[in-house]
Design an enzyme around this catalytic site. Structure first.
Site, mmCIF file in Angstrom:
data_model
loop_
_atom_site.group_PDB
_atom_site.id
_atom_site.type_symbol
_atom_site.label_atom_id
_atom_site.label_comp_id
_atom_site.label_asym_id
_atom_site.label_seq_id
_atom_site.Cartn_x
_atom_site.Cartn_y
_atom_site.Cartn_z
ATOM 1 N N GLU A 1 -7.877 51.355 -94.100
ATOM 2 C CA GLU A 1 -8.811 50.243 -93.846
ATOM 3 C C GLU A 1 -9.808 50.534 -92.715
ATOM 4 O O GLU A 1 -9.935 49.758 -91.771
ATOM 5 C CB GLU A 1 -8.015 48.963 -93.545
ATOM 6 N N ASN B 1 -7.048 55.166 -97.567
ATOM 7 C CA ASN B 1 -6.590 53.985 -98.304
ATOM 8 C C ASN B 1 -7.409 52.774 -97.843
ATOM 9 O O ASN B 1 -7.632 52.592 -96.653
ATOM 10 C CB ASN B 1 -5.102 53.791 -97.947
ATOM 11 N N HIS C 1 -5.392 44.395 -104.020
ATOM 12 C CA HIS C 1 -4.873 43.043 -103.791
ATOM 13 C C HIS C 1 -5.843 42.088 -104.492
ATOM 14 O O HIS C 1 -6.876 41.722 -103.935
ATOM 15 C CB HIS C 1 -4.800 42.740 -102.289
ATOM 16 N N GLU D 1 -1.386 49.328 -103.701
ATOM 17 C CA GLU D 1 -0.715 48.116 -103.198
ATOM 18 C C GLU D 1 -0.924 46.939 -104.146
ATOM 19 O O GLU D 1 -1.116 45.792 -103.721
ATOM 20 C CB GLU D 1 -1.234 47.754 -101.796
HETATM 21 C C1 XIL Z 1 1.398 44.142 -94.660
HETATM 22 C C2 XIL Z 1 2.908 43.971 -94.851
HETATM 23 O O1 XIL Z 1 3.151 43.767 -96.225
HETATM 24 C C3 XIL Z 1 3.420 42.801 -94.022
HETATM 25 O O2 XIL Z 1 4.839 42.743 -94.076
HETATM 26 C C4 XIL Z 1 2.967 42.962 -92.577
HETATM 27 O O3 XIL Z 1 3.339 41.808 -91.841
HETATM 28 C C5 XIL Z 1 1.459 43.138 -92.493
HETATM 29 O O4 XIL Z 1 1.081 44.251 -93.288
HETATM 30 N N1 XIL Z 1 -2.830 46.442 -96.392
HETATM 31 C C6 XIL Z 1 -1.966 47.410 -95.964
HETATM 32 C C7 XIL Z 1 -0.538 47.079 -95.700
HETATM 33 O O5 XIL Z 1 -2.353 48.586 -95.904
HETATM 34 O O6 XIL Z 1 0.026 47.875 -94.692
HETATM 35 C C8 XIL Z 1 -0.377 45.621 -95.366
HETATM 36 O O7 XIL Z 1 1.014 45.347 -95.305
HETATM 37 C C9 XIL Z 1 -1.068 44.752 -96.392
HETATM 38 C C10 XIL Z 1 -2.540 45.031 -96.456
#
Ligand code: XIL
Length: 337
Positions: A152, A196, A232, A260
């Site tokens: 990110e 990522n 997402h 993810e």
């Molecule tokens: C999220 C986890 O799922 C949670 O448990 C934590 O509190 C916050 O992070 N993008 C990512 C992940 O790359 O690492 C994140 O994971 C969700 C968004």
């Protein structure tokens, strides 16, 4: 993130021995995915503590990403004070079920301990980053499939701004990403090095910015092997250009992965919503299957990081939702449900 559930044995656990065999009993997504990997976020809060969760992930997946256990605040909470306990648990679990592990992550603006985020000069931060990457990659040498070296880092305000404003860009500017990638490659040439990110799934201003950053990295010899598309998504809003976008990055010679995937219903979990969710899961998995160099992963509803979104292919009772069957269909080359 989340995890993928369902199975004959699960149905027996939850419904008792008189229950009808689950129709999903013979469907093992990791097998259908071959030669690709089918993955999930693994979380030590639930692993071995929630028996149904554990049953599902040990059966259905061929690759895991530690959901939080390798993030900086967890693995190096104090300067040079490493705690590998939880992360090692996931790596051992993955080995025991013959699955791979994606490391997650090295350079991110979130889940940093205060000593990294608040106190260091640029020179000290540089030293800390190198030590962090070197110590962790040494610890897991020969054990990990890949690393999300970068997480990110592209701005949400493209094209006005390319990189996100965080401690890394504040201290290193546009050298931030190349630094982390170069340190990682110097330690271990085996794991695939990933960038990522989210909101880069379709062709848009943010994915265009990433495309140009990555193209310049390749031209300049900055080591990068693959792009992770977080995915997402919101119900009914899968970008039309997903497959085309995956392919343009693959055409640069990079691997691409859905890293993810979850799909938020943004409302009640009724039959209509579940059917649309199944179609959406099919669309994403199919786009990946149609793209050379793509691998895919996903995860379950009750332990998701998005509460009440019913985002995953299994429900809270660990029963497969229509999305589960749609994923199987996509891997088998069957049409959208
Ligand atoms: C999220 C986890 O799922 C949670 O448990 C934590 O509190 C916050 O992070 N993008 C990512 C992940 O790359 O690492 C994140 O994971 C969700 C968004």
């Amino acid at each position: 993130m989340s995890l993928f559930l369902c199975l004959f044995s699960l149905a027996l656990y939850s419904a008792g021995s008189l229950a009808a065999p689950s129709p999903s009993q013979n469907i093992i997504l990791r097998d259908l995915a071959v030669p690709r990997f089918f993955g999930a976020a693994a979380n030590t809060t639930f692993l071995f503590h929630d028996v149904n969760y554990t049953k599902v992930i040990e059966t259905q997946f061929s690759i895991f990403t530690p959901e939080n256990e390798m993030k900086w605040e967890s693995i190096e909470p104090e300067p040079n004070g490493f705690d590998f306990t939880a992360a090692d648990e996931i790596v051992r679990f993955a080995e025991s079920v013959n699955a791979k592990v994606r490391g997650h992550n090295f350079m991110w603006g979130n889940q940093l301990p205060p000593w990294v985020n608040d106190t260091l000069s640029a020179t000290e931060l540089d030293r800390a980053l190198k030590n962090h990457i070197t110590t962790i990659m040494d610890h897991y040498r020969g054990k990990l499939y890949s690393w999300d070296v970068i997480n990110e880092m592209i701005s949400d305000n493209t094209p006005n701004e390319t990189f996100k404003d965080n401690i890394w860009t504040q201290k290193f500017g546009e050298e931030a990403m190349p630094k982390a990638l170069t340190y990682a490659r110097a330690v271990d040439s085996q794991p695939k090095l990933y960038i990522n990110d989210y909101s880069i799934e379709g062709i848009n201003s943010k994915s265009d910015a990433l495309y140009s950053v990555v193209s310049s990295f390749l031209a300049d010899g900055v080591p990068v092997d693959a792009i992770g598309f977080q995915c997402h998504f919101t119900l009914g809003q899968i970008p039309d250009t997903l497959q085309e976008n995956l392919q343009r990055f693959a055409d640069l010679g990079l691997d691409v992965a859905i890293t993810e995937l979850d799909i938020n219903l943004m409302g009640p979990s009724n039959a209509t919503a579940l059917e649309q969710q199944a179609k959406d899961y099919w669309t994403v998995v199919n786009a990946c299957v149609q793209t050379k160099r793509c691998s895919v992963w996903g995860v379950s509803d009750d332990h998701s990081w998005i509460p009440n979104g019913s985002v995953l292919p299994w429900n809270a009772e660990k029963q497969p939702k229509p999305a589960f069957y749609a994923i199987a269909d996509a891997f088998e080359g069957k049409p959208e449900p």
